[in-house]
Design an enzyme around this catalytic site. Structure first.
Site, PDB file in Angstrom:
ATOM      1  N   ASP A  25      -9.934   2.955 -24.309  1.00  0.00           N
ATOM      2  CA  ASP A  25     -10.126   2.765 -22.870  1.00  0.00           C
ATOM      3  C   ASP A  25     -10.142   4.098 -22.130  1.00  0.00           C
ATOM      4  O   ASP A  25      -9.469   5.040 -22.537  1.00  0.00           O
ATOM      5  CB  ASP A  25      -8.941   1.972 -22.269  1.00  0.00           C
ATOM      6  CG  ASP A  25      -9.002   0.496 -22.585  1.00  0.00           C
ATOM      7  OD1 ASP A  25     -10.069   0.020 -22.975  1.00  0.00           O
ATOM      8  OD2 ASP A  25      -7.952  -0.159 -22.438  1.00  0.00           O
ATOM      9  N   PRO A  81       0.803  -1.226   0.000  1.00  0.00           N
ATOM     10  CA  PRO A  81       0.000   0.000   0.000  1.00  0.00           C
ATOM     11  C   PRO A  81       0.836   1.277   0.000  1.00  0.00           C
ATOM     12  O   PRO A  81       0.320   2.349  -0.331  1.00  0.00           O
ATOM     13  CB  PRO A  81      -0.843  -0.115   1.272  1.00  0.00           C
ATOM     14  CG  PRO A  81      -0.217  -1.189   2.086  1.00  0.00           C
ATOM     15  CD  PRO A  81       0.537  -2.079   1.162  1.00  0.00           C
ATOM     16  N   ARG A 120      -4.513  -8.115 -20.793  1.00  0.00           N
ATOM     17  CA  ARG A 120      -5.402  -7.656 -21.875  1.00  0.00           C
ATOM     18  C   ARG A 120      -4.689  -6.742 -22.868  1.00  0.00           C
ATOM     19  O   ARG A 120      -5.173  -6.521 -23.972  1.00  0.00           O
ATOM     20  CB  ARG A 120      -6.678  -7.003 -21.307  1.00  0.00           C
ATOM     21  CG  ARG A 120      -6.447  -5.704 -20.582  1.00  0.00           C
ATOM     22  CD  ARG A 120      -7.717  -5.199 -19.923  1.00  0.00           C
ATOM     23  NE  ARG A 120      -8.687  -4.644 -20.871  1.00  0.00           N
ATOM     24  CZ  ARG A 120      -8.603  -3.430 -21.412  1.00  0.00           C
ATOM     25  NH1 ARG A 120      -7.590  -2.637 -21.117  1.00  0.00           N
ATOM     26  NH2 ARG A 120      -9.533  -3.010 -22.254  1.00  0.00           N
ATOM     27  N   GLU A 180       1.169  -8.484   8.844  1.00  0.00           N
ATOM     28  CA  GLU A 180       1.242  -7.070   9.232  1.00  0.00           C
ATOM     29  C   GLU A 180       2.251  -6.284   8.422  1.00  0.00           C
ATOM     30  O   GLU A 180       2.283  -5.074   8.450  1.00  0.00           O
ATOM     31  CB  GLU A 180       1.608  -6.961  10.720  1.00  0.00           C
ATOM     32  CG  GLU A 180       0.670  -7.688  11.646  1.00  0.00           C
ATOM     33  CD  GLU A 180      -0.764  -7.175  11.551  1.00  0.00           C
ATOM     34  OE1 GLU A 180      -0.948  -5.955  11.460  1.00  0.00           O
ATOM     35  OE2 GLU A 180      -1.683  -8.014  11.550  1.00  0.00           O
TER      36      GLU A 180
HETATM   37  N1  ADE Z   1      -1.262  -4.809  -0.002  1.00  0.00           N
HETATM   38  C1  ADE Z   1      -2.135  -4.327   0.903  1.00  0.00           C
HETATM   39  N2  ADE Z   1      -2.805  -3.275   0.431  1.00  0.00           N
HETATM   40  C2  ADE Z   1      -2.353  -3.072  -0.851  1.00  0.00           C
HETATM   41  C3  ADE Z   1      -2.645  -2.138  -1.860  1.00  0.00           C
HETATM   42  N3  ADE Z   1      -3.542  -1.167  -1.686  1.00  0.00           N
HETATM   43  N4  ADE Z   1      -1.976  -2.233  -3.018  1.00  0.00           N
HETATM   44  C4  ADE Z   1      -1.046  -3.195  -3.209  1.00  0.00           C
HETATM   45  N5  ADE Z   1      -0.724  -4.099  -2.287  1.00  0.00           N
HETATM   46  C5  ADE Z   1      -1.353  -4.047  -1.110  1.00  0.00           C
END
Ligand code: ADE
Length: 221
Positions: free
Chosen positions: A164, A86, A150, A113
């Protein structure tokens, strides 16, 4: 293209690559997808892949050794190693195009975690699929595989992805099919006109208007 996915949960991918366009791309040998359970690389007698964080704190952290050994085992000079996390760069269509030109992608799915910070040192790229936290990188890597596959040559007609959303920083224009009137809602007259120049102009204006309304941030680009 070859895509190796390092995951502790290969079963999560069941079904996803056995349908529709991805299945066709696999059958056509446009893409070769391997799921690698990196637990099998663990040198721990109990095949442990995680441990408690130094300095304390909640949860378990993925250790370096199984992931380092796995990547070393499968990496070639054509490989691009991508960590799904993330806190990575936010994944966009432009990146999908860029990645669709690579020969070999290695996708590392983090879980629990977190992961030992030193795992970043063996990655070429860190990607997030959006500003929210998933339980792991598995769903994020499915998103990458789908959006990249794709775009591979001959998987779908090039024409289909030239229009797209996000190409030219605009959202896609609206499309309609039969019937001409459904529950009182009519297909815009211009689309029935057969005037291609007018249709093109209408579609461009619709794209622009929708982008302005829904995603004004794209227009800044
Ligand atoms: N792992 C946990 N959340 C994620 C996200 N938003 N993008 C990529 N990998 C992740």
């Amino acid at each position: 293209m070859k895509i190796d996915i390092l995951t502790l949960f290969p079963e999560m991918f069941q079904g996803i690559f056995e349908q529709s366009i991805i299945k066709r791309a696999i059958d056509m040998e446009k893409v070769n997808i391997n799921l690698i359970d990196f637990r099998k690389y663990s040198k721990d007698i109990h095949h442990k892949v995680d441990d408690t964080p130094y300095g304390g704190g909640a949860g378990m952290v993925l250790t370096c050794q199984p992931i380092f050994d796995c990547v070393r085992d499968i990496k070639t000079e054509d490989s691009l190693v991508i960590l799904l996390t993330p806190d990575g760069e936010v994944y966009k269509q432009e990146k999908a195009y860029e990645l669709s030109k690579k020969k070999h992608l290695i996708l590392i799915c983090g879980h629990y975690e977190g992961f030992d910070e030193r795992i970043r040192s063996i990655c070429d790229l860190e990607l997030s699929i959006g500003d929210y936290i998933l339980t792991g990188g598995e769903i994020a890597s499915m998103v990458l595989v789908d959006s990249i596959t794709r775009l591979l040559p001959d998987v779908i007609a090039t024409e289909s992805h030239l229009n797209d959303s996000f190409n030219n920083h605009l959202l896609d224009y609206p499309t309609y099919t039969r019937p001409q009137v459904f529950e009182g809602m009519e297909v815009p007259e211009v689309l029935l006109s057969g005037n291609h120049k007018k249709i093109e102009e209408y579609r461009y204006q619709e794209s622009l208007e929708k982008t302005r309304r829904v995603r004004p941030d794209l227009l800044d680009k």
